[in-house]
Design an enzyme around this catalytic site. Structure first.
Site, mmCIF file in Angstrom:
data_model
loop_
_atom_site.group_PDB
_atom_site.id
_atom_site.type_symbol
_atom_site.label_atom_id
_atom_site.label_comp_id
_atom_site.label_asym_id
_atom_site.label_seq_id
_atom_site.Cartn_x
_atom_site.Cartn_y
_atom_site.Cartn_z
ATOM 1 N N HIS A 374 0.808 -1.223 0.000
ATOM 2 C CA HIS A 374 0.000 0.000 0.000
ATOM 3 C C HIS A 374 0.842 1.275 0.000
ATOM 4 O O HIS A 374 0.329 2.366 -0.204
ATOM 5 C CB HIS A 374 -0.949 0.001 1.201
ATOM 6 C CG HIS A 374 -2.304 0.558 0.892
ATOM 7 N ND1 HIS A 374 -2.535 1.448 -0.130
ATOM 8 C CD2 HIS A 374 -3.514 0.336 1.465
ATOM 9 C CE1 HIS A 374 -3.812 1.764 -0.174
ATOM 10 N NE2 HIS A 374 -4.431 1.110 0.785
ATOM 11 N N ASP A 378 -1.869 2.202 -4.869
ATOM 12 C CA ASP A 378 -3.126 2.676 -4.288
ATOM 13 C C ASP A 378 -4.221 1.625 -4.476
ATOM 14 O O ASP A 378 -4.172 0.811 -5.408
ATOM 15 C CB ASP A 378 -3.562 3.984 -4.944
ATOM 16 C CG ASP A 378 -2.612 5.126 -4.613
ATOM 17 O OD1 ASP A 378 -1.973 5.076 -3.552
ATOM 18 O OD2 ASP A 378 -2.512 6.063 -5.438
#
Length: 406
Positions: A374, A378
């Protein structure tokens, strides 16, 4: 007598220490030149240590599971005739235990590099601790994270005697050393989970038409062509999808804060072996057709399971596919193969009722359970990437027309 001392050789690539996984000889054995003596494990691969001389084994310098530094004494062999100066020793010169094995001590000297993994060294830097001031409780005096934590708390963690049972004797408790490939897997998984904030995304895929195409291709294949599993099709879908999502076919150097994006797609294929999970690499998957991909996967998996895969075949992947085949379950949460930023997990195919154009029909459905870093990927990009893979698999003709599906 003349004694040849075999030291741990420099295997290269900056490796300072290795783990002794298994011995193929014992004190008293006669060995021939080039005979395999031991298997050792580096951070990247297993390496076989051959004998440079013919003679009789006198002593072993480490036990299976111990970590030894490059240049440290590995074993001693009695040889006949003259040997080079600097490698001879008298029998009395080596301290011995009752079984003839050379004894070793594991304290740090002023010019000896402390034994510690890269993650432990970084942990020490973060805590502001000098490794030479820490007593290691691991094999051969190796410094562990727990030793650093104890030092930071102002106390020393005493070494635990190996082989001492935790529970009452005779209760069936078994203590299994975590060594060799199993230890490397544990360390790599721990490092990946510690460093990478994983983000999971699961998507259902209708593979009914894909399975029809796969059956047709297998029925009409030539004798020299391998039988196609689902994997080559998913490999092809991933290759096409990452073309529009270059941040997913990448490595993240989190120490330097740099994302390295790759144009070639070097696909890691998670493979279960008797010793544990390894990830052989299909290089330049973007240039291979279904049959070539299937052949290369079969070759690499066979080499990995036989323990014959070389280092170059087990390193350098840019994105990994993981599958447990028929045991794939409904959903999984695969761990990213650090320093990659994504892994695509394949779950098993199940046939169940499904609504198509208002009618309930039997369809073959499968989930893709994937994980992403992450920090780099995204959530929207991850979802769009897997959706692209799904559409390619649900309209399998698109797999053969680059960029046909948007």
């Amino acid at each position: 007598m003349n004694v040849h001392v075999i030291k741990m050789p420099d295997i290269g690539e900056g490796i300072a220490e290795v783990e002794v996984v298994a011995w193929h000889v014992k004190p008293g054995d006669e060995v021939q030149e080039d005979q395999a003596l031991a298997d050792v494990m580096t951070d990247k691969a297993a390496v076989e240590i051959p004998s440079p001389v013919k003679g009789k084994v006198i002593s072993l310098g480490a036990s299976a599971g111990e970590v030894v530094a490059v240049g440290a004494e590995l074993m001693r062999i009695e040889v006949s005739g003259r040997i080079d100066e600097g490698t001879t020793a008298t029998a009395a010169a080596a301290p011995k235990t009752g079984n003839g094995a050379a004894t070793t001590t594991h304290h740090q000297t002023g010019d000896q590099k402390p034994l510690a993994s890269p993650s432990v060294r970084k942990h020490a830097r973060d805590l502001g601790i000098e490794l030479r001031e820490v007593s290691g409780s691991g094999p051969s005096g190796r410094i562990e994270h727990s030793d650093l934590n104890a030092c930071a708390a102002g106390q020393r963690k005493p070494a635990v005697a190996r082989g001492q049972p935790d529970g009452p004797e005779g209760d069936g408790t078994e203590r299994v050393p975590v060594i060799g490939l199993r230890r490397k897997i544990a360390q790599k998984m721990q490092e990946s989970k510690r460093r990478i904030p994983h983000f999971a995304y699961v998507e259902e895929v209708d593979v009914t038409d894909l399975e029809k195409l796969r059956a047709f291709l297998n029925e009409s294949r030539r004798a020299e062509q391998p039988k196609l599993t689902l994997l080559p099709f998913i490999m092809r879908a991933v290759v096409l999808a990452v073309a529009d999502y270059p941040q997913i076919n990448a490595h993240f150097d989190d120490d330097a804060g740099i994302v390295i994006r790759y144009r070639p797609v070097h696909l890691g294929i998670a493979t279960q072996t008797k010793s544990g999970l390894v990830v052989p690499v299909v290089r330049h998957a973007e240039s291979r057709d279904l049959w070539e991909s299937a052949s290369e996967v079969s070759r690499l998996a066979g080499a990995a399971r036989d323990g014959k895969a070389i280092r170059e075949e087990l390193t350098g992947s840019t994105i990994t596919i993981s599958s447990l085949g028929p045991l794939g379950g409904i959903v999984s949460t695969p761990i990213i193969n650090h320093p990659e930023v994504a892994i695509v997990g394949i779950n098993r195919i199940v046939e169940r009722p499904h609504l198509v154009d208002g009618a309930v029909v039997a369809r073959k459905l499968m989930n893709l359970s994937s994980s992403f870093d992450h920090r780099v990927v995204d959530g929207q990009d991850a979802a769009e990437f897997i959706q692209r893979v799904r559409r390619l698999l649900e309209v399998p003709a698109a797999l053969f027309i680059p960029r046909a599906v948007g």
